[in-house]
Structure formats: structure tokens, C-alpha cells
Scaffold this motif. Structure first.
Motif, short mmCIF file in Angstrom:
data_model
loop_
_atom_site.label_atom_id
_atom_site.label_comp_id
_atom_site.label_asym_id
_atom_site.label_seq_id
_atom_site.Cartn_x
_atom_site.Cartn_y
_atom_site.Cartn_z
N TYR A 54 50.05 35.53 35.47
CA TYR A 54 49.87 35.69 36.91
C TYR A 54 51.24 35.52 37.58
O TYR A 54 52.00 34.63 37.22
CB TYR A 54 48.91 34.64 37.45
N LYS A 136 41.34 38.52 40.12
CA LYS A 136 42.69 38.55 39.56
C LYS A 136 43.63 37.60 40.30
O LYS A 136 44.85 37.75 40.24
CB LYS A 136 43.23 39.98 39.59
N THR A 137 43.06 36.64 41.03
CA THR A 137 43.85 35.67 41.77
C THR A 137 43.65 34.27 41.21
O THR A 137 42.53 33.85 40.96
CB THR A 137 43.45 35.68 43.27
N THR A 139 44.72 30.32 42.18
CA THR A 139 45.25 29.45 43.24
C THR A 139 45.26 28.02 42.75
O THR A 139 44.28 27.56 42.15
CB THR A 139 44.39 29.56 44.51
N TYR A 149 48.72 33.08 42.94
CA TYR A 149 49.25 34.01 41.94
C TYR A 149 48.31 35.20 41.81
O TYR A 149 47.11 35.07 42.00
CB TYR A 149 49.33 33.34 40.56
N LYS A 150 48.86 36.37 41.46
CA LYS A 150 48.07 37.58 41.18
C LYS A 150 48.34 38.06 39.77
O LYS A 150 49.48 38.02 39.30
CB LYS A 150 48.43 38.71 42.15
N LYS A 151 47.29 38.49 39.12
CA LYS A 151 47.40 39.01 37.75
C LYS A 151 47.81 40.46 37.79
O LYS A 151 47.40 41.22 38.61
CB LYS A 151 46.04 38.87 37.05
#
Length: 151
Positions: A54, A136-137, A139, A149-151
């Protein structure tokens, strides 16, 4: 009498046609079900879909790079990643610039347990934190700073 006989023959023929059509329909449905079970493209949800790398996108709601205050000290967070492994381990890497002006990188690792969308992390040589996975987040609230964060 001949009319009655021909009506019976017509009804018998219609009944046979209907039965044959029903048989064909059942056969087609059976073949369709069988073939759909053989489809190689069907993907089954994997319990480890949350694992991966991420990328840090915000700190305390501010887009990275972001200037944040930690323990009364302003610092710039330039980038970061959070890696979640399927084996129960995870790690964080953050690149930041403290007041001294020299860029620094902090890497830490942890073990985790997962309960639904929550990761309970025990950091090596440090305390515990929790994080949340939604789609896809990822935290995490770490010492009062919220990292997203993002994947």
C-alpha cells in the motif's frame, strides 16, 4: 367420429412436442451448468486479498508530501509504503524530513492478527496499533497521526 380421432391425434402430437421441447430445455440447462463449472476465468475471493503493498497517500488528511506536527515538532512526510504479508507479518517504511533538514527513512516491522477488516499489530521493539482495511485502502492511527494508504 373421424374428427374426434383427428383431434385426439393432434393433441397427442402437441403433447409429444411439448414433452420433447421440455426435455431439450432440461438438457441445454444441464449442459450450461456443467460448462459454467468448467470455466477457468471464474475467480474465487481469496482470504488474503488484503495482502500487498500500500502506498501512503495522506497523513492527517493532508496529501503526501505533507508537513505534519509530531510531538510539537514539524516535519515533512515525503512518501511511504505499508506492506501486509499473508503470513501474519507487516512493515512500514516512511521517508521524512525532520527540522534538521536531512532526509531520513524509518522502517519498522510487526506481526499482526486480523479480525474482519481490522489488523491488530504488535511492533517489534514497540507498542501495539490497529489499522483498518476497506477495499484497497488501509488506514492506521499511529501515535495520534492518521496514515492512509492505497493499494
Amino acid at each position: 367420429m373421424a374428427t374426434m380421432k383427428s383431434e385426439q391425434n393432434a393433441m397427442s402430437l402437441e403433447s409429444a412436442t411439448t414433452s420433447r421441447n421440455a426435455l431439450h430445455l432440461c438438457l441445454l440447462l444441464t449442459i450450461g451448468l456443467f460448462l459454467s463449472g468448467c470455466n477457468q476465468d471464474v475467480k474465487v475471493a481469496n482470504a488474503n486479498d488484503f495482502s500487498g503493498v500500500y502506498t501512503l497517500v495522506t497523513v492527517n488528511g493532508n496529501q503526501v508530501p505533507a508537513t505534519v506536527s509530531h510531538d510539537g515538532t514539524a516535519l515533512q512526510v515525503r512518501s511511504g509504503t505499508f506492506t501486509i504479508n499473508a503470513d501474519g507479518t507487516c512493515g512500514s517504511k516512511v521517508v521524512f524530513v525532520p527540522p534538521s533538514g536531512a532526509e531520513a527513512t524509518r522502517e519498522v516491522s510487526a506481526t499482526y492478527t486480523r479480525e474482519g477488516q481490522t489488523l491488530n499489530m504488535q511492533w517489534k521493539g514497540a507498542g501495539r496499533t490497529t489499522g483498518t482495511i476497506q477495499g484497497k485502502t488501509f488506514t492506521m492511527n499511529n501515535e495520534g497521526m492518521v496514515f492512509a494508504y492505497k493499494k
